[in-house]
Design a protein around this motif. Structure first.
Motif, PDB file in Angstrom:
ATOM      1  N   SER A  45       0.818  -1.331   0.101  1.00  0.00           N
ATOM      2  CA  SER A  45       0.003   0.004  -0.002  1.00  0.00           C
ATOM      3  C   SER A  45       1.022   1.443   0.252  1.00  0.00           C
ATOM      4  CB  SER A  45      -0.886  -0.104   1.114  1.00  0.00           C
ATOM      5  OG  SER A  45      -0.043  -0.036   2.487  1.00  0.00           O
TER       6      SER A  45
ATOM      7  N   LYS B  41      -0.435  10.603  10.697  1.00  0.00           N
ATOM      8  CA  LYS B  41       0.868  10.417  11.402  1.00  0.00           C
ATOM      9  C   LYS B  41       1.511  11.747  11.712  1.00  0.00           C
ATOM     10  CE  LYS B  41       2.084   7.155  13.348  1.00  0.00           C
ATOM     11  NZ  LYS B  41       1.404   6.617  14.497  1.00  0.00           N
TER      12      LYS B  41
ATOM     13  N   VAL C 142      -0.462  10.747   5.888  1.00  0.00           N
ATOM     14  CA  VAL C 142      -1.186   9.738   6.018  1.00  0.00           C
ATOM     15  C   VAL C 142      -0.274   8.524   5.780  1.00  0.00           C
ATOM     16  CG1 VAL C 142      -3.260   8.370   5.003  1.00  0.00           C
ATOM     17  CG2 VAL C 142      -3.288  11.027   5.208  1.00  0.00           C
TER      18      VAL C 142
ATOM     19  N   GLU D 163       4.703  15.495  14.162  1.00  0.00           N
ATOM     20  CA  GLU D 163       4.658  14.054  13.720  1.00  0.00           C
ATOM     21  C   GLU D 163       4.806  13.130  14.661  1.00  0.00           C
ATOM     22  OE1 GLU D 163       7.183  14.413  10.193  1.00  0.00           O
ATOM     23  OE2 GLU D 163       9.072  14.383  11.352  1.00  0.00           O
TER      24      GLU D 163
ATOM     25  N   GLY E 116       6.049   9.762  10.954  1.00  0.00           N
ATOM     26  CA  GLY E 116       5.220  11.078  10.546  1.00  0.00           C
ATOM     27  C   GLY E 116       5.251  11.241   9.317  1.00  0.00           C
ATOM     28  N   PHE E 117       5.756  12.626   8.702  1.00  0.00           N
ATOM     29  CA  PHE E 117       5.605  12.979   7.218  1.00  0.00           C
ATOM     30  C   PHE E 117       6.304  11.898   6.437  1.00  0.00           C
ATOM     31  CE2 PHE E 117       3.436  16.572   8.926  1.00  0.00           C
ATOM     32  CZ  PHE E 117       2.549  16.937   7.628  1.00  0.00           C
TER      33      PHE E 117
ATOM     34  N   ALA F 121       6.550   8.749   6.765  1.00  0.00           N
ATOM     35  CA  ALA F 121       5.466   7.838   6.407  1.00  0.00           C
ATOM     36  C   ALA F 121       4.833   7.750   5.246  1.00  0.00           C
ATOM     37  CB  ALA F 121       4.667   7.482   7.748  1.00  0.00           C
ATOM     38  N   ALA F 122       4.466   9.062   4.963  1.00  0.00           N
ATOM     39  CA  ALA F 122       3.714   9.094   3.853  1.00  0.00           C
ATOM     40  C   ALA F 122       4.521   8.771   2.357  1.00  0.00           C
ATOM     41  CB  ALA F 122       3.412  10.788   3.364  1.00  0.00           C
ATOM     42  N   ARG F 123       5.791   8.609   2.366  1.00  0.00           N
ATOM     43  CA  ARG F 123       6.362   8.163   1.365  1.00  0.00           C
ATOM     44  C   ARG F 123       6.841   6.577   1.423  1.00  0.00           C
ATOM     45  NH1 ARG F 123       8.322  13.901   2.669  1.00  0.00           N
ATOM     46  NH2 ARG F 123       6.459  14.736   1.671  1.00  0.00           N
ATOM     47  N   LEU F 124       6.386   5.879   2.682  1.00  0.00           N
ATOM     48  CA  LEU F 124       6.867   4.542   2.407  1.00  0.00           C
ATOM     49  C   LEU F 124       5.395   3.703   1.945  1.00  0.00           C
ATOM     50  CD1 LEU F 124       8.044   4.290   6.373  1.00  0.00           C
ATOM     51  CD2 LEU F 124       9.365   4.431   4.123  1.00  0.00           C
ATOM     52  N   ARG F 125       5.842   2.648   2.011  1.00  0.00           N
ATOM     53  CA  ARG F 125       4.802   1.495   1.674  1.00  0.00           C
ATOM     54  C   ARG F 125       4.387   0.572   2.879  1.00  0.00           C
ATOM     55  NH1 ARG F 125       5.146  -0.860  -4.108  1.00  0.00           N
ATOM     56  NH2 ARG F 125       5.012   1.184  -5.542  1.00  0.00           N
ATOM     57  N   GLY F 126       3.193  -0.014   2.778  1.00  0.00           N
ATOM     58  CA  GLY F 126       2.702  -0.659   3.939  1.00  0.00           C
ATOM     59  C   GLY F 126       3.539  -1.684   4.446  1.00  0.00           C
ATOM     60  N   HIS F 127       4.070  -2.494   3.613  1.00  0.00           N
ATOM     61  CA  HIS F 127       5.192  -3.545   4.113  1.00  0.00           C
ATOM     62  C   HIS F 127       6.630  -2.792   4.734  1.00  0.00           C
ATOM     63  CE1 HIS F 127       6.601  -3.062   0.175  1.00  0.00           C
ATOM     64  NE2 HIS F 127       7.909  -3.366   0.565  1.00  0.00           N
TER      65      HIS F 127
ATOM     66  N   HIS G  43       6.407   0.013   6.321  1.00  0.00           N
ATOM     67  CA  HIS G  43       5.995   1.079   7.591  1.00  0.00           C
ATOM     68  C   HIS G  43       5.257   0.123   8.799  1.00  0.00           C
ATOM     69  CE1 HIS G  43       3.313   3.878   9.823  1.00  0.00           C
ATOM     70  NE2 HIS G  43       4.311   4.639   9.713  1.00  0.00           N
ATOM     71  N   ASN G  44       4.521  -0.900   8.658  1.00  0.00           N
ATOM     72  CA  ASN G  44       4.031  -1.865   9.561  1.00  0.00           C
ATOM     73  C   ASN G  44       5.320  -2.431  10.348  1.00  0.00           C
ATOM     74  OD1 ASN G  44       1.428  -1.385   8.661  1.00  0.00           O
ATOM     75  ND2 ASN G  44       1.283  -3.475   7.693  1.00  0.00           N
TER      76      ASN G  44
ATOM     77  N   ALA H 189       5.888   3.428  14.078  1.00  0.00           N
ATOM     78  CA  ALA H 189       4.641   3.969  14.558  1.00  0.00           C
ATOM     79  C   ALA H 189       4.759   4.900  15.582  1.00  0.00           C
ATOM     80  CB  ALA H 189       3.601   2.652  14.890  1.00  0.00           C
TER      81      ALA H 189
END
Lengths: 355, 355, 355, 355
Positions: free
Chosen positions: C201, C240, C295, D243, D247-248, D250-256, D258-259, D276
């Motif tokens: 995602s 975030k 986000v 943040e 924070g900001f 994270a907006a440029r990361l992918r789900g796998h 960032h989780n 997180a």
């Protein structure tokens, strides 16, 4: 916790009887209100003890200092911080009370709740705490007077079993029991002196009224004007009951006797009678607001009383010291203050009632 | 505004008498409490009208549905939303009341405050609103019972001038007036029927008590237990006074009569008497909490009454409809609910009292 | 606990993803505001999923019903209760997730806090909860539009690393990613589809703006307009970070570059630039309010992830289901709603600012 | 209005830059906490200006006095009132600013909101107000340390475009810019001095962290831990962004990416990474809490700036006086204090989470 009253006109008191100072912070007073220490001191002077033979001869330094929120004689919208310094009180006489629970006082309940308490002069539970209420009430009075000409006054309706039979508002401040009936006042004074001699105390009923209250104050449901008044009044030390309008007497009336007929008075909607005490459905009608408070007899009495201490011993104590045999005359300015706080808060809330 | 009660156990009611539904949201109920619709319905059933000859024969659909906050029989900590749907009520009979102010009702004050109101069945000011209070109170009851074995019950102490002379708690739910004295109960029923015939109504006094309340509940100063009870009780429609313990009678006692001596009872601190009604300095003592409410006679009466309308005309109205000639029996479960809400809230607050 | 936002315009949401219904209660909306279900539905329709190829194809029943607080097309001042019913959702597919913690989700923290949780579809932590925010925000929008012509709109500024290079407000609602730059929009759609294919995602940045905001909104000190916006925005799931005006970029500017000079514009005080994003000292200047949100990428991804379960076992899970590979387009209406709630609340508070 | 922060640990600041005193009232601190002036002063000393060549050489009297709520070295549960007296400040130099709006300051917005303001030294909007925050934060620190060993610390991550490249926590208090990288610290000092010489100022990024935070703090939905932190941080003067965790970025990361995977660490649930920033679904995970703040360049600069006055004239002003060219080092203790206030409040709230 729980030292704040109000939603928009927010009043927070702090301080203990024998601490260095007591104070109050009023957050939410609108900007542009004319205010100075004299205006506040006027109400505080009415609260002072040592005013007569029937109140305690202790000297208290009640002088207010404004520390913030007022600039060049006007409020700025910032929190108004008021302080009064305690004189160097002799706490040694409270030493014997450090570990014992005075009947009728908050000693036991503070101990059971907090485990650790300032026992000197009642600490936080002392009537000294009401200084901040009266000081904040004076600001509310100034606000309500300025914006709507609201007038709040209180008096002793009953004391030691003696009830007023006549009413002369000018009489209230002429006698030490704040009684509008000079004949009853004399009897009340006698009742207090007799109680003092018998090392006991007497209770009574205080009444507070508000005139020129705009209709529409109070919120439906939970924050009814009645409810906020009940909240405010039962937060005053020694108050054990509150009633609005006919109050408990209304419980004995019939519907056609109690309902106040609506009439037109020069085009304005009014009620012919005022059994409701100025509110319907929790909202002010514009008629006079009438509130009565039941005040218990002072708990501090110079008779031996049965009690226990924190170590689990049964004890007998005599509460020495110069205490008012009736607190009723001193409840009057506090009850006025609390009604003023409720009305100021409801007045500001009401600005959000309509689009 | 002002539809929420409580600080940690927060209860918000919504809904009008003739709207599609009424409900309540309880935010702050701790997670892990056993809860289901039956537990809530039990209290709601005690609130219902149409229960006897002395209460209004209207049929109300009071059935509760839990919409959120409960999962597999236990609370989750999320807000609990409860709803009940109104039957399709015939609002046409309220049409004549659209523009006129019923004496003793909130018609005028809502109009003056909001300019726009739902007149049907009293709208938001209807006693229908108390459905949510009783439903929320049932959750508080379940919480307090679970964590501390607290028991709250109420009854009619006085009605139409008739006062109880005996007390049998089992009797309360056996008669339609919720009176613990069967002889007085009969007289009360007669008084209600007589008032009905005379097209008027009667008031009375409701009492609520709580047992096994842990000591330490309530906050000093503004949020005293007494104050929160006063707030809660005076938010109930038709209540015009509230007293704690001896209440107004305390005003006529002397200090040595009113002070409750502390004693040791199997090592536990208790008071020999309970004039204070279970609280000192605004904090519970552990003794029984005793509260009394003055209930005014029902405002809706079938006699012609003088009033005015929104167009500035003087009018005479007769409030038709099937109204309770005394609301006292129906106030009982609502007063219980409000006491439960106060205690649940204070119980949770008290968890933050000590390090 | 903690399901209410606002001081005077108070919004309480309730409901779980797979419960029977979700809703919101708005207490404090002024009386006399024109309101109906169509006005609210308009905003809700913009929130709906199933709108395009890049958002989840699930069908949600988002239809609003007004249950209280509105009479004959106008608000009455009573709490406005809104409800939407959930379709009979199949919760069986969530059964495997009952005892395992999805990475990036609230599963673990709810479990550790409450011990008991509704795992179906995320329960209370589901983005479904934002339904009530958008519904309440629509009322705030109607209020602010009516009283002050305030206009709030949002858009996706950045997504999956692609940033807008042009701005055409009309473009926002023409593409499924709510992007004001049609070229960037196409790339964003491609980025989402690529992430989907890669079973991952993408995150992004959402911007919200408000025009015609009256100067003077927000309170100094704690309840600054900035602070309330930060509070509101960071309460939105997946957000975030939040910044006002130049935000983090301001950290790299020098004072003479960042300060906005005051000018006179037809007698009105304005600023020449708007680095501050419409507020100074926590109070609105009257210039456009500019807020950006970070986000995070959606937590639900169809790749195997390492985790643990409530029994203390290490596990590997794959979160199946049709989830949005980017939540950004759906955050837009929620962020608008939260800004509207803050502004409506501050607008009403500001009525109490001056005598 | 709006001078209070917190729900159970309630902090109210008061006072103006050039008034007689400033203070803070903390209502809700549990009883039994060891507390004295030294403990509070320790944090206040870290806040003081006049500490180095890069902060303003003004002398401020920051000495705290405890006026209530503490008895014999322990809190009593009563409100804790703290005060510091202002030296007799010379307000005459502010006289030219009485009627003119300094760009980037709150002069205009206070004037437009209140109509009447204390212009001396910024009055209520002065950074002097943060004295009370830091003093209250010291109490929160003492509470959290005592009950859970929580540790909160902050530092400057970026200043004037210079970012840290190494991290040594011991280094933070060794240099005047509170930077954990000694090499970057030197460059930051140089950047500040250069800005001073150029009569401008620089912004930066402050980071605050909390260790040993119990899992479970924060409420779902509106009062998320993230939301309360956003609220707290954006209430600090000069902060324009906040943040959490990545924070900001994270907006440029992918789900796998960032989780954060869950793992078991000696039987305890932890996360392998901490993108997180210590919270999921608005509730603390137990991992380190990581917050970053964007701090704008100081608004007071000694260059001529274009502005207007209250009489509607365009003006040019130079803000004289000894102002910090970067407020970042001084924001550090304030940001720590605000995080401590949030955590203390959430810690107490969490006691009501479960039956």
């Amino acid at each position: 916790m729980g030292s704040t009253f109000g939603r928009l006109f927010r009043v927070t008191t702090w301080g203990e009887s024998h601490g260095p100072a007591l104070g109050v912070v009023v957050d939410g007073c609108p900007a542009g209100l004319e205010l100075n220490e004299e205006i506040i001191q006027r109400d505080l002077d009415r609260r002072r003890v040592g005013q007569s033979e029937v109140t305690s001869p202790r000297q208290e330094r009640d002088r207010v200092t404004i520390l913030s929120g007022v600039f060049e004689g006007k409020t700025t919208g910032a929190p108004i911080s008021l302080i009064t310094y305690n004189a160097d009180a002799d706490s040694s006489k409270y030493e014997p009370l450090r570990d014992v629970f005075r009947p009728g006082h908050a000693d036991y309940t503070y101990w059971v709740k907090y485990g650790h308490r300032d026992h000197r002069g009642g600490g936080r539970s002392s009537a000294r705490e009401t200084w901040g209420r009266v000081a904040a009430g004076a600001i509310a009075r100034q606000l309500l007077r300025t914006v709507a000409g609201v007038e709040v006054y209180g008096f002793v309706r009953e004391l030691g079993g003696i009830t007023i039979e006549t009413f002369d508002r000018d009489e209230i401040d002429r006698n030490p029991v704040r009684c509008p009936d000079p004949v009853a006042a004399q009897k009340m004074v006698a009742a207090i002196l007799e109680a003092k001699e018998q090392k006991t105390s007497v209770g009574g009923i205080v009444e507070v009224r508000a005139r020129n209250v705009p209709p529409g104050l109070g919120e439906p449901t939970m924050d009814k004007l009645d409810a906020l008044i009940g909240y405010a009044m039962l937060s005053i030390p020694a108050v054990k009951g509150v009633e609005i309008g006919d109050g408990f007497a209304a419980a004995r009336l019939r519907g056609h006797e109690h309902n106040d007929p609506f009439i037109l008075d020069n085009g304005r909607v009014r009620t012919l009678t005022n059994h409701a005490g100025g509110m319907l459905g929790g909202i002010s009608t514009g008629e006079e607001i009438i509130v009565r408070l039941a005040v218990k007899p002072t708990s501090s009495i110079a008779r031996p009383q049965r009690t226990v201490d924190i170590h689990g011993n049964e004890r007998t104590i005599v509460v020495e010291g110069r205490h008012d045999p009736s607190i009723c005359p001193r409840v009057v300015p506090v009850a006025e203050a609390m009604l003023l706080l409720v009305l100021a808060d409801c007045y500001l809330m009401n600005r959000a009632a309509r689009v």
